[in-house]
Every structure is written in C-alpha cells, then in structure tokens.
Design a protein around this motif. Structure first.
Motif, mmCIF file in Angstrom:
data_model
loop_
_atom_site.group_PDB
_atom_site.id
_atom_site.type_symbol
_atom_site.label_atom_id
_atom_site.label_comp_id
_atom_site.label_asym_id
_atom_site.label_seq_id
_atom_site.Cartn_x
_atom_site.Cartn_y
_atom_site.Cartn_z
ATOM 1 N N VAL A 1 5.167 43.161 36.182
ATOM 2 C CA VAL A 1 5.580 44.184 37.143
ATOM 3 C C VAL A 1 6.475 45.206 36.431
ATOM 4 C CG1 VAL A 1 6.827 44.659 39.288
ATOM 5 C CG2 VAL A 1 5.461 42.575 39.077
ATOM 6 N N TYR A 2 6.139 46.471 36.617
ATOM 7 C CA TYR A 2 6.942 47.557 36.034
ATOM 8 C C TYR A 2 7.645 48.333 37.152
ATOM 9 C CZ TYR A 2 4.864 46.416 31.592
ATOM 10 O OH TYR A 2 4.505 45.745 30.450
ATOM 11 N N LYS B 1 20.013 43.328 46.846
ATOM 12 C CA LYS B 1 21.087 44.037 46.137
ATOM 13 C C LYS B 1 21.694 43.187 45.028
ATOM 14 C CE LYS B 1 22.601 47.269 49.729
ATOM 15 N NZ LYS B 1 23.724 47.672 50.604
ATOM 16 N N ASP B 2 21.842 41.871 45.287
ATOM 17 C CA ASP B 2 22.552 40.993 44.351
ATOM 18 C C ASP B 2 21.607 40.341 43.350
ATOM 19 O OD1 ASP B 2 21.289 39.556 46.326
ATOM 20 O OD2 ASP B 2 22.821 37.994 46.436
ATOM 21 N N LEU B 3 20.712 41.123 42.768
ATOM 22 C CA LEU B 3 19.762 40.599 41.798
ATOM 23 C C LEU B 3 20.306 40.801 40.392
ATOM 24 C CD1 LEU B 3 16.878 39.421 41.300
ATOM 25 C CD2 LEU B 3 16.096 41.797 41.087
ATOM 26 N N ALA C 1 19.369 48.600 40.667
ATOM 27 C CA ALA C 1 19.830 49.949 40.323
ATOM 28 C C ALA C 1 18.873 50.656 39.364
ATOM 29 C CB ALA C 1 21.222 49.876 39.700
ATOM 30 N N ASP C 2 18.094 49.872 38.621
ATOM 31 C CA ASP C 2 17.121 50.470 37.701
ATOM 32 C C ASP C 2 15.887 51.003 38.425
ATOM 33 O OD1 ASP C 2 18.542 49.877 35.279
ATOM 34 O OD2 ASP C 2 17.922 47.786 35.502
ATOM 35 N N TRP C 3 15.706 50.561 39.691
ATOM 36 C CA TRP C 3 14.491 50.933 40.426
ATOM 37 C C TRP C 3 14.736 51.954 41.531
ATOM 38 C CZ3 TRP C 3 14.286 45.032 41.183
ATOM 39 C CH2 TRP C 3 13.993 44.406 39.968
ATOM 40 N N PHE C 4 15.939 51.953 42.075
ATOM 41 C CA PHE C 4 16.242 52.848 43.195
ATOM 42 C C PHE C 4 17.569 53.559 42.961
ATOM 43 C CE2 PHE C 4 14.249 48.893 44.897
ATOM 44 C CZ PHE C 4 12.988 49.420 45.137
ATOM 45 N N SER D 1 10.339 53.970 34.086
ATOM 46 C CA SER D 1 9.392 53.004 33.549
ATOM 47 C C SER D 1 10.148 51.775 33.061
ATOM 48 C CB SER D 1 8.585 53.627 32.400
ATOM 49 O OG SER D 1 9.452 54.010 31.356
ATOM 50 N N GLY D 2 9.447 50.905 32.387
ATOM 51 C CA GLY D 2 10.069 49.716 31.825
ATOM 52 C C GLY D 2 9.654 48.452 32.542
ATOM 53 N N LEU D 3 9.661 47.334 31.802
ATOM 54 C CA LEU D 3 9.311 46.038 32.361
ATOM 55 C C LEU D 3 10.375 45.613 33.362
ATOM 56 C CD1 LEU D 3 7.484 43.518 32.324
ATOM 57 C CD2 LEU D 3 8.877 42.645 30.432
ATOM 58 N N ALA D 4 9.957 45.368 34.590
ATOM 59 C CA ALA D 4 10.895 45.021 35.658
ATOM 60 C C ALA D 4 10.927 43.520 35.926
ATOM 61 C CB ALA D 4 10.519 45.770 36.936
ATOM 62 N N ILE D 5 9.748 42.908 36.076
ATOM 63 C CA ILE D 5 9.646 41.479 36.337
ATOM 64 C C ILE D 5 8.623 40.877 35.373
ATOM 65 C CG2 ILE D 5 9.151 39.677 38.027
ATOM 66 C CD1 ILE D 5 11.501 41.374 38.881
ATOM 67 N N ARG D 6 9.077 39.920 34.567
ATOM 68 C CA ARG D 6 8.133 39.184 33.720
ATOM 69 C C ARG D 6 7.547 38.049 34.560
ATOM 70 N NH1 ARG D 6 5.666 40.132 29.191
ATOM 71 N NH2 ARG D 6 7.559 40.556 27.981
ATOM 72 N N MET D 7 6.231 38.070 34.775
ATOM 73 C CA MET D 7 5.581 37.071 35.616
ATOM 74 C C MET D 7 5.414 35.770 34.830
ATOM 75 S SD MET D 7 5.294 38.489 38.555
ATOM 76 C CE MET D 7 4.339 37.212 39.346
ATOM 77 N N THR D 8 6.376 34.867 34.975
ATOM 78 C CA THR D 8 6.358 33.607 34.242
ATOM 79 C C THR D 8 5.471 32.559 34.895
ATOM 80 O OG1 THR D 8 8.370 32.989 35.432
ATOM 81 C CG2 THR D 8 8.639 33.961 33.236
ATOM 82 N N ASP D 9 5.324 32.631 36.225
ATOM 83 C CA ASP D 9 4.489 31.678 36.972
ATOM 84 C C ASP D 9 3.583 32.438 37.933
ATOM 85 O OD1 ASP D 9 5.483 28.873 36.273
ATOM 86 O OD2 ASP D 9 7.347 29.900 36.747
#
Length: 456
Positions: free
Chosen positions: A125-126, A135-137, A178-181, A188-196
């Motif tokens: 996910v980018y 918010k608390d991620l 904060a990097d997305w909104f 751009s940039g890798l947002a979520i690395r899909m590990t599972d």
C-alpha cells in the motif's frame, strides 16, 4: 444505482443461455461476481527469449524476485514455479489463499478500491491509496487493511469505516497518518508493507525483472502464439499500448519482419515505446493514431511500400497479420469488487469495436489472419462480434486455434456448435466450467480470442 442497473442488464443478457442450460440466471450472475472479486492464484511471466533463449536461465531471475517477495512477507511455504506445458516461453507461478486464519488487529487502514484490488494481486500500500487511518498510528505497528468496496468513503477518515468494505490482509505501518493527510502529507512512498496478505500472489515488478521477463496474464500470452507471426510477416497491432502483445509478437519473430503498433492514447504511447526500447526491439514501429482511420483507399500502395514502415493510413490489403485486442469493458479483470459500470458506456463499446474490425478486414491481405481479443466476459463484445463479422464480410472465415488452452465460446447469437469450438474463452465461467479443457483456463482473468482468415 449504476451497479443495480448494470446487474439487471447482465441478467437479461445471460438469461437465454441460462434457460438453455437449465441454470438459474440469478445464481449464475452471483457466482460470476463472487469469482471476479478474487485474484487468480496462478500468475504468469513471459521470458524474453531474445535475451535468454534458454528459458531455464530466465527462471533464475524470476526466482530472485520471488524470494525477495517471500522474505518481506510471512510466507510459510515457498512459491512454486514451472514452465507452461503448451507455451514454452511462459512461466507459471502458483500463489495461495485465501488465508482465513489471519489475526484481525484493532487498528484499521482503509484504502481505495483500486488499491485494494492491487493488494490482492501482491502489491503493498502506498500513500495516495489510503482513505482512512487512526490518529495514534506509529511506524512499525501492525494493522488490518480493508478496501472500500463501495467506492463511497471520503478521504481522511479517522474512525473505523462502517460502509461496505473488504478485508485484504495485515501489514506494518511504514509511515504515519500525518504522512497521508494534512499540510505535511507526502505524495508517494511505501505506506503499509503487507506482511500477511489474504492471498499470496507475488507482485512481479517489471523494474526488478528488467529486460529478462515480462509479467502478463496467461490469456494475453496465448494470443501471440495463436496468431503465429513469422520472421517475414508485416503485422499490425491496432491497439497496442502498453505493449505486452506487441513485444511478444516481436520476440516470436526474432526481432525480424515489421510490426506497426498503433494506439489512440498519447499517454499510453509512452508505456508502449518504453517497453519496446526496454526489450531492445527494432522491428516494432510505434505511432499515435486511432485505428478506426488506419486504412485509406486514397493511400498509394507504391508510395506506402517505399516509405514503409511509415505512419498510417495504409492502403487496403497491406498486412499479413492483424491483431485487434479491442478496447472493452474490462468485465473480466480480476479482482473486481464493484460493478458500478455506466450502462450507456458499456453498450456503446460494441459499436466502436465494429469500426475497428471493419478497418482490420480492409487492411488484411487475402490469405492473411486476423485475431480479435478482449478482456471481457460479455457476449456482446465477443460472440456477437464474431457473428457480425462473419455476416458482414463474407470473405472472412473463422478458423481453428492452436494452442487451445481455454474453453469454447458460448452458444449465443446463432453461432453453430462448430463455430463455438473454434473460439477460446478464459476465466470465471459459472455456466460452463464442464467445457473447460484445462483448469488453467479458469484461474485467469476473463478473456476471449477469435481467429479469422481472409479468403483468397
């Protein structure tokens, strides 16, 4: 509303066939949509045999990409790979899923529908694809990822989304909300690395494969083998971008002969030219042009021969082979969560396809071959077009294909049983799985192939 109208249209379209097969049309459409919502578990890669004539050498390059993919994910088993039994330049990569035993995390990420569909095919996910996040991620935190299957959510959502959504797997945050909104959002940039991920389906990045291999759906790889271009042929690819089939044809021709690759989209032409250059092909000549105006009786044959390979238009009976992979509804692409298709646009596509087919017939030499294909399951874009072409152009005949990997065409629009057997369909087929000659023809995107010859 669009989805409701479109589903009603599909039921009306398939009802005569379902009645003929003693099937309930509602069940057939429901099963069809359910299958289209899942990704194919088998991925395919075409080895560039100009670069690596021995396919086994290409296997090593693809294996490196697969191993990297598995290292970044919790793959409990290795991903198997084999050479297709009928297509010697094609590698089959077996995925797995759905993995229903995954843990659901309290923190949820909501992504756009198209982003979610890509994740099911192995992507991460980018940033631009994210619609909602708590918010608390924190970076490194585990999250469960959902796709907005109704395409209804507003961007910037904080609370868990309670609208229609599809679970697509778990991952680890590589960025924060904060990097997305907001004012400091990254583009751009890798947002979520899909590990599972819900499905293990390797995303075969073209950049990682370089010029050694090209990820392509299995049916689209069948197309070039069915058309069988020779090293002396003059070939026209009428809707060529992004170039998968054009570069495959060129490779089968050993970079000899001539391929004219046309496309009406200026934006897509960049991808076409990039792929031709990436594979070092010199027999493919690309032109930005609408193929409904590719033929002109005013074109001087002697002049065209002298200036060839120059830009269109071309005189009639100018090409040995013509490929028309027609613009279509895409009602065969997988995975697909939503069917909000504009019915007016959908029903207008066959008219444009007929214009292209008419040009293809004009441009084809007597004795030449025309291949028509779509990535749609709609009979109106497929069997109906075959019947129209045979009725309109008496010099055209439907011929047998080889190799045959798909199942026959549908018995609709007064096509005979013999004619249906000369067609190939691929992908979900709730109404005639029993006709499949191979399970591989089912676990693909929806696709259609017809091959014609122009009588001398």
């Amino acid at each position: 509303m669009e989805q409701t109208k479109f589903m009603a249209y599909l039921k009306e379209l398939f009802e005569p066939l379902c009645n003929q097969l003693s099937l309930h049309v509602g069940d057939v459409i429901e099963n069809l949509c359910a299958e289209l919502a899942t990704p194919p578990l088998t991925s395919s890669v075409r080895v560039n045999t100009l670069k690596t004539p021995i396919v086994s050498e290409g296997v090593e390059s693809v294996k490196d990409v697969l191993e990297k993919y598995c290292r970044e994910r919790n793959c409990s088993t290795s991903i198997s790979m084999s050479v297709h039994p009928l297509l010697p330049d094609v590698l089959l990569i077996e995925g797995s899923g759905p993995h229903s035993d995954l843990r659901l995390y309290d923190k949820e990420i909501l992504v756009e529908m198209t982003c979610g569909q890509s994740v099911l095919r192995g992507a991460d996910v980018y940033g631009p694809g994210i619609l909602g996040a708590p918010k608390d991620l924190f970076i490194g935190e585990s999250v469960s990822v959902y796709a907005d299957s109704g395409n209804e959510s507003r961007k910037g959502l904080v609370k868990k989304y309670d609208g229609p959504k599809v679970y697509i797997g778990n991952g680890k945050a590589c960025q924060t909300r904060a990097d997305w909104f907001g004012p400091s959002a990254k583009s751009s940039g890798l947002a979520i690395r899909m590990t599972d991920p819900l499905y293990i389906s390797p995303s075969l990045n073209e950049m990682l494969l370089n010029d050694v291999a090209f990820p392509q759906s299995l049916p689209s790889l069948v197309v070039s083998h069915v058309l069988k271009p020779t090293e002396t042929d003059r070939v026209l690819d009428m809707c060529a971008a992004p170039g998968g089939k054009a570069t495959h044809l060129a490779t089968l021709m050993r970079n000899k002969g001539v391929i004219i690759a046309l496309d009406r989209s200026a934006g897509k032409m960049k991808s076409l030219k990039h792929n031709v250059k990436r594979f070092g092909l010199t027999n493919v000549h690309c032109f930005h042009h609408d193929s409904t105006a590719a033929c002109s009786s005013k074109s001087d044959d002697a002049s065209s021969q002298r200036n060839f390979p120059g830009p269109p238009p071309y005189p009639p009976a100018f090409f040995d082979k013509v490929l028309l992979d027609a613009p279509c509804s895409g009602l065969g692409q997988r995975p697909r969560f939503n069917f909000s298709i504009n019915l007016t646009d959908f029903t207008s596509l066959p008219l444009y396809q007929k214009k292209l087919l008419a040009q293809a017939v004009l441009l084809l030499k007597p004795g030449g071959k025309l291949l028509y294909s779509t990535c749609s399951l709609s009979p109106e874009e497929n069997e109906a077009q075959v019947k129209w072409l045979l009725s309109t152009f008496k010099e055209m005949i439907l011929i047998e294909q080889s190799p045959v990997i798909g199942y026959p065409g549908l018995s609709m629009f007064e096509l005979s049983r013999e004619e249906c057997l000369k067609l190939q369909r691929f992908g979900p087929a709730a109404f005639n799985k029993q006709l499949s000659s191979s399970p591989l023809s089912l676990d693909t995107i929806g696709f259609f192939i017809a091959l014609f010859e122009k009588k001398n």
